[in-house]
Write an enzyme that holds these catalytic residues in place. Structure first.
Site, mmCIF file in Angstrom:
data_model
loop_
_atom_site.group_PDB
_atom_site.id
_atom_site.type_symbol
_atom_site.label_atom_id
_atom_site.label_comp_id
_atom_site.label_asym_id
_atom_site.label_seq_id
_atom_site.Cartn_x
_atom_site.Cartn_y
_atom_site.Cartn_z
ATOM 1 N N HIS A 140 -64.767 -18.247 30.350
ATOM 2 C CA HIS A 140 -64.444 -19.568 30.907
ATOM 3 C C HIS A 140 -63.153 -19.463 31.723
ATOM 4 O O HIS A 140 -62.144 -18.938 31.259
ATOM 5 C CB HIS A 140 -64.283 -20.587 29.791
ATOM 6 C CG HIS A 140 -65.592 -21.019 29.208
ATOM 7 N ND1 HIS A 140 -66.462 -20.142 28.610
ATOM 8 C CD2 HIS A 140 -66.190 -22.230 29.142
ATOM 9 C CE1 HIS A 140 -67.529 -20.792 28.194
ATOM 10 N NE2 HIS A 140 -67.392 -22.075 28.509
ATOM 11 N N ARG A 402 -76.817 -17.386 26.592
ATOM 12 C CA ARG A 402 -76.728 -18.851 26.679
ATOM 13 C C ARG A 402 -77.342 -19.321 27.984
ATOM 14 O O ARG A 402 -77.144 -18.715 29.039
ATOM 15 C CB ARG A 402 -75.275 -19.334 26.595
ATOM 16 C CG ARG A 402 -75.187 -20.875 26.572
ATOM 17 C CD ARG A 402 -73.790 -21.380 26.257
ATOM 18 N NE ARG A 402 -72.902 -21.312 27.384
ATOM 19 C CZ ARG A 402 -72.128 -22.333 27.827
ATOM 20 N NH1 ARG A 402 -72.170 -23.496 27.209
ATOM 21 N NH2 ARG A 402 -71.327 -22.169 28.834
ATOM 22 N N GLU A 527 -73.441 -31.312 22.439
ATOM 23 C CA GLU A 527 -72.217 -31.434 23.229
ATOM 24 C C GLU A 527 -71.711 -32.859 23.412
ATOM 25 O O GLU A 527 -70.516 -33.098 23.309
ATOM 26 C CB GLU A 527 -72.435 -30.797 24.612
ATOM 27 C CG GLU A 527 -72.792 -29.320 24.540
ATOM 28 C CD GLU A 527 -73.008 -28.703 25.909
ATOM 29 O OE1 GLU A 527 -72.016 -28.406 26.583
ATOM 30 O OE2 GLU A 527 -74.175 -28.526 26.290
ATOM 31 N N ASP A 566 -67.322 -31.107 26.310
ATOM 32 C CA ASP A 566 -68.112 -32.177 26.913
ATOM 33 C C ASP A 566 -68.096 -33.435 26.069
ATOM 34 O O ASP A 566 -68.182 -34.545 26.607
ATOM 35 C CB ASP A 566 -69.544 -31.692 27.159
ATOM 36 C CG ASP A 566 -69.630 -30.808 28.395
ATOM 37 O OD1 ASP A 566 -69.512 -31.339 29.514
ATOM 38 O OD2 ASP A 566 -69.796 -29.588 28.249
ATOM 39 N N ARG A 604 -64.588 -24.302 21.144
ATOM 40 C CA ARG A 604 -63.241 -24.808 21.425
ATOM 41 C C ARG A 604 -62.681 -24.167 22.689
ATOM 42 O O ARG A 604 -62.912 -22.998 22.962
ATOM 43 C CB ARG A 604 -62.291 -24.470 20.263
ATOM 44 C CG ARG A 604 -62.538 -25.246 19.001
ATOM 45 C CD ARG A 604 -61.914 -24.575 17.792
ATOM 46 N NE ARG A 604 -60.501 -24.276 17.960
ATOM 47 C CZ ARG A 604 -59.498 -25.029 17.535
ATOM 48 N NH1 ARG A 604 -59.764 -26.157 16.914
ATOM 49 N NH2 ARG A 604 -58.241 -24.675 17.700
ATOM 50 N N ARG A 739 -67.414 -29.783 35.277
ATOM 51 C CA ARG A 739 -67.218 -29.019 34.054
ATOM 52 C C ARG A 739 -65.935 -29.484 33.358
ATOM 53 O O ARG A 739 -64.989 -29.938 34.001
ATOM 54 C CB ARG A 739 -67.146 -27.527 34.358
ATOM 55 C CG ARG A 739 -68.476 -26.952 34.810
ATOM 56 C CD ARG A 739 -68.467 -25.444 34.785
ATOM 57 N NE ARG A 739 -69.754 -24.911 35.185
ATOM 58 C CZ ARG A 739 -70.800 -24.791 34.384
ATOM 59 N NH1 ARG A 739 -70.692 -25.169 33.124
ATOM 60 N NH2 ARG A 739 -71.934 -24.305 34.816
#
Length: 902
Positions: A140, A402, A527, A566, A604, A739
């Site tokens: 990320h 994923r 989410e 989210d 997290r 995002r």
């Protein structure tokens, strides 16, 4: 400048500066003078001292010229770089002094605490026998620093460790202070910004450095420590996971070749570590048959090695290790296609599995333990190597897959249509979908055919699952065990993944009396607030399917992932936090009824708005019964370097994660059942009020989207080359499609940090029973943890500085109106927090954190002010490339100073 508040009634104490910060700051000043010139040094020092005076409230400091207007564009770039480096060095100094370490956050302390509650070591060992604790590293994009910058910082940390030992020279004879100065000078002259966007292969190489430098040496050392504490040898319950090369959600650049590359590079790193360990043992274990008794098993291993060197004829351990080394070399070639850096001169068959390698190492260890007082047994380097093989295997880290549920839905629909099974799967309702998918899962006939033509999306997804199946054959089944389904909202979302796994033979239907088997677990990611509320019902229905019940029973556990990012963007901080807690609590009886151990995967981020904050406190604050010794947690972006950048820091954080899991699993609940019921009812009321306030501002205010995009540097952040995937899920400017990372990151840059607190103050103000609220805040681990994280965010925010960004918004009337609501929300949140926690100022009860943040604030303010001016010029159309570079440098510098900002 801080927002006026009641805090003025209780002035904070003077900052006690870390001596390492003073030392490294002095050297940085010397570097700036030497390499940037006297003029830049004096400019920087003037701006710094003026900002420090303003932050400390020195009389007349507000009237002092900031010194920023005198900076040319070139000066601006150099000044920003200098302040960024100071923050980086301050982070290093604080990590070294254990500012991030929390009291009692180690296994020895946790064991003592549990024993005080009557929980003995037998119960702890029983829990660990079926535990699994996994930090999962993701790509990320919140790490703004180049890896080269982090490497130089880590070298400085190593040199400072020598300084701690009283050394004045390095091992190479260089004066220690000169060596540190040289590394800071290299930092000064290293380009901090990436010029090219990262590719997935770059992200894989970046994360491999953490595995090689931290995880591979640290985990075996931790296990050795824990064996001493526990008085027994637990199995390898603490492992490491990764998403890098397997996370395709919103990232079209992750495909089958990237997954294969990630696994191959991981195997190469693991085997290289083992080869180095075996080579070092060969140099050490010089035992001679003339002086030591050597068991027959070791002699057999030595004779099978092919090592006929006359000089080692009486040294069976060395010859045995030569054979192990040769087999490892062959394993490296077989799994990676390349020779190791130090090839073997002997021939050997590749190891079929890590268990076979471990078997040979254990023979050597048992031989060493066969005489004397076992002083040469497995406690040393050989014991650590055996532990590493158990923990990392040949795959290094378990790689998660994923993808978004919408992609699975489309791919399965196309497979069914082309196979002639169902012409329009997407038109079916949920019940019809489940019935159809169950029929398909009841047989092993694949839907796909190599003779059929598929869309690019379907072909790509099929190639991915085929690559996963091939990886299982090459590296073993532990290399990929989890398949995460983003935006999971139904039972069919889980069944669709099993259909795709079946295409590669990773799902096998019941046959010949054997139950169905799934080599990879389909895992829903819940989410949004609505998804979290629906999670228990979905999992209950999923477990109710006989074929799924059989698979779960055989495996013994099932994982559910819960998303912090989210849910926060959807419902605000406290509603997200409470919804995650309630979902975890509500899922526990569902799993108990299904006879499956529950394994929660906590998604997290680094910032509080994305679930960040103290993992030690957060894990302990989970509802009792929801941990059960099994937990996985994502580690993202800048947090990876902060928590695992050096061995000492990695050990501290892995200890904290493990000890918190023990406490959350075995320590009795700290509040009574009556209080738990009262507190939960109060939290429902608080959450409802906070949700309404947050949604009214973010989704119910005309022009809020434009306000956010113009006030913050979101557009400029989207252009940073800090990750391989896009900033938005869709080609849209809607907040819903943005995002969570850039959403949180942008608010942090403008010092508003809205996702970490907005709505909480409204809820506290509306809650009538303030005594109950104070009781909850001071005695309930859940709310204590949530408010502590929010308090840190409030301390780092500054609405006075945020107001300097207002001229960037085109509609000034609307900007003033929205910002007024935000300012009011900050104030009532601040006041409500102090009242509930019984403090007279923020962080009054956290002096180390308070000092750390207040030390940094004077170094962030000038960066914010420069960023605003550069944004104005950039958005006005000025095309000097130094302006864009200055904005990106300021983003980098502010993020470094704030630490957990993404």
């Amino acid at each position: 400048m801080a927002t006026p508040s009641s805090e003025a009634a209780a002035p904070p104490p003077a900052i006690t500066q870390n001596p390492d910060i003073r030392y490294l700051g002095r050297l940085l000043g010397d570097v700036i003078r030497a390499y940037g010139g006297e003029h830049l040094y004096k400019q920087t020092e003037y701006i710094r001292s003026a900002s420090v005076d303003r932050a400390r409230g020195v009389q007349g400091a507000d009237l002092t010229d900031t010194g920023l207007d005198a900076l040319s564009l070139d000066d601006t770039l150099n000044f920003t770089r200098g302040f960024m480096l100071f923050s980086m060095l301050a982070n290093l100094a604080e990590d070294r002094q254990g500012v991030a370490a929390e009291p009692g956050a180690d296994v020895e302390s946790a064991v003592a605490r549990l024993e005080a509650h009557g929980v003995g070591r037998a119960a702890i060992l029983d829990l660990l026998a079926h535990s699994l604790i996994v930090p999962v590293l993701t790509a990320h994009p919140t790490e703004v620093r180049r890896k080269s910058m982090i490497d130089h910082k880590n070298r400085i940390a190593d040199l400072m460790h020598l300084k701690d030992l009283g050394r004045t020279e390095t091992a190479d004879g260089e004066k220690l202070e000169e060596a540190i100065f040289r590394q800071i000078a290299l930092l000064w002259q290293t380009r901090p910004l990436r010029r090219e966007k990262l590719f997935v292969a770059d992200e894989i190489e970046n994360v491999l450095a953490y595995f090689r430098d931290s995880f591979l040496p640290v985990l075996p050392a931790l296990y050795a420590r824990w064996e001493r504490v526990l008085g027994a040898r637990p199995h390898s319950f603490l492992r490491v996971g990764s998403w890098i090369g397997g996370d395709r959600d919103g990232n079209p650049f992750v495909q089958a070749p990237q997954l294969e590359h990630a696994l191959k590079r991981g195997a190469a790193a693991a085997i290289a570590y083992y080869l180095d360990g075996v080579h070092a043992l060969g140099a050490e274990l010089s035992l001679s048959t003339e002086l030591a008794h050597v068991p027959q098993a070791v002699l057999d291993l030595a004779d099978a090695s092919g090592d006929a060197s006359p000089s080692r004829k009486d040294e069976p351990y060395r010859r045995a290790l030569s054979g192990i080394y040769a087999r490892l070399t062959a394993t490296c070639v077989a799994l990676t296609g390349g020779q190791p850096a130090r090839p073997s001169g002997l021939k050997g068959d590749p190891y079929a599995s890590p268990a076979d390698l471990r078997h040979d190492l254990v023979i050597v260890a048992q031989g060493l333990a066969s005489e004397g007082d076992r002083a040469l047994a497995t406690g040393g380097a050989l014991g650590r190597l055996i532990r590493a093989v158990e923990t990392f295997g040949f795959h290094l880290a378990t790689l998660d897959m994923r993808q978004n549920s919408a992609v699975h839905e489309r791919v399965v629909a196309e497979l069914l249509k082309v196979a002639g099974v169902e012409a329009d799967y997407l038109a079916l309702d949920e019940y019809a979908r489940i019935a159809l998918l169950r029929r398909e899962l009841a047989n092993n006939r694949p839907l796909g055919s190599r003779f059929s033509d598929y869309s690019e999306e379907t072909a790509t997804e099929l190639a991915i699952v085929q690559a996963a199946a091939q990886a299982h054959r090459i590296y073993g089944p532990q290399c990929i065990t989890h398949y995460i389904i983003s935006m999971a909202q139904s039972v069919s979302d889980l069944l669709e993944v099993n259909i795709l796994l079946k295409e590669a033979g990773l799902w096998r239907a019941a046959e010949n009396g054997d139950p169905p088997r799934a080599a990879i677990m389909a895992i829903p990611l819940f989410e949004t607030i609505g998804d979290l509320e629906a999670a228990p019902k979905i999992m209950s229905a999923y477990f109710g399917l006989p074929e799924i019940a059989g698979v779960v029973k055989a495996r013994g556990h099932q994982e559910v992932m819960i998303g912090y990012s989210d849910s926060n963007k959807d419902g605000g901080y406290i509603t997200s936090t409470w919804s995650l807690y309630k979902a975890s609590q509500a899922l526990e009886p569902v799993f108990a009824d299904a006879g499956a151990a529950m394994q929660l995967f906590h998604g997290r981020g680094g910032a509080v708005g994305r679930g960040g904050g103290s993992a030690f406190a957060a894990i302990q604050a989970q509802p009792r019964g929801s941990v059960q010794g099994r937990i996985r947690i994502t580690e993202q972006g800048e947090v990876i370097a902060a928590k695992f950048g050096t061995r000492d820091v990695a050990m501290t954080n892995l200890e904290a994660m493990t000890s918190a899991t023990l406490l959350a699993s075995l320590e009795p609940e700290g509040i009574s059942e009556r209080d738990a019921t009262r507190f939960a009812g109060a939290m429902d009321e608080l959450s409802k009020s906070a949700f309404a306030a947050y949604r009214a501002l973010v989704y119910g205010t005309d022009g809020f989207k434009e306000f956010f995009r113009q006030l913050t540097p979101i557009q400029e952040i989207a252009g940073l080359k800090i990750g391989s995937r896009p900033a938005s899920r869709k080609q849209s400017t809607a907040i819903e499609d943005l995002r969570a990372i850039p959403w949180v990151f942008s608010w942090a840059q403008a010092r508003v940090m809205l996702p970490g607190w907005y709505g909480v103050g409204h809820a506290m103000a509306a809650f009538e029973d303030k005594g109950l609220l104070a009781d909850m805040a001071q005695h309930w681990s859940f709310l204590k943890s949530a408010l502590a994280n929010m308090e840190m965010v409030l301390a780092k925010s500054d609405l006075g500085i945020a107001a300097r960004y207002l001229p960037l918004v085109e509609d000034q009337d609307r900007a003033e109106s929205i910002f007024g609501r935000i300012r009011e929300g900050w104030q009532i949140t601040h006041d409500g927090l102090l009242a509930a926690t019984g403090q007279s100022r923020l962080l009054e009860k956290s002096p180390s954190l308070d000092s750390s943040i207040r030390l940094r604030l004077p170094y962030i303010e000038p960066l914010n002010l420069l960023q605003v001016e550069l944004l104005k010029r950039h958005r006005a159309g000025e095309d000097d490339p130094r302006i864009k570079e200055g904005i990106e440098l300021s983003i980098n510098a502010i993020a470094t100073a704030l630490r957990n900002s993404g």
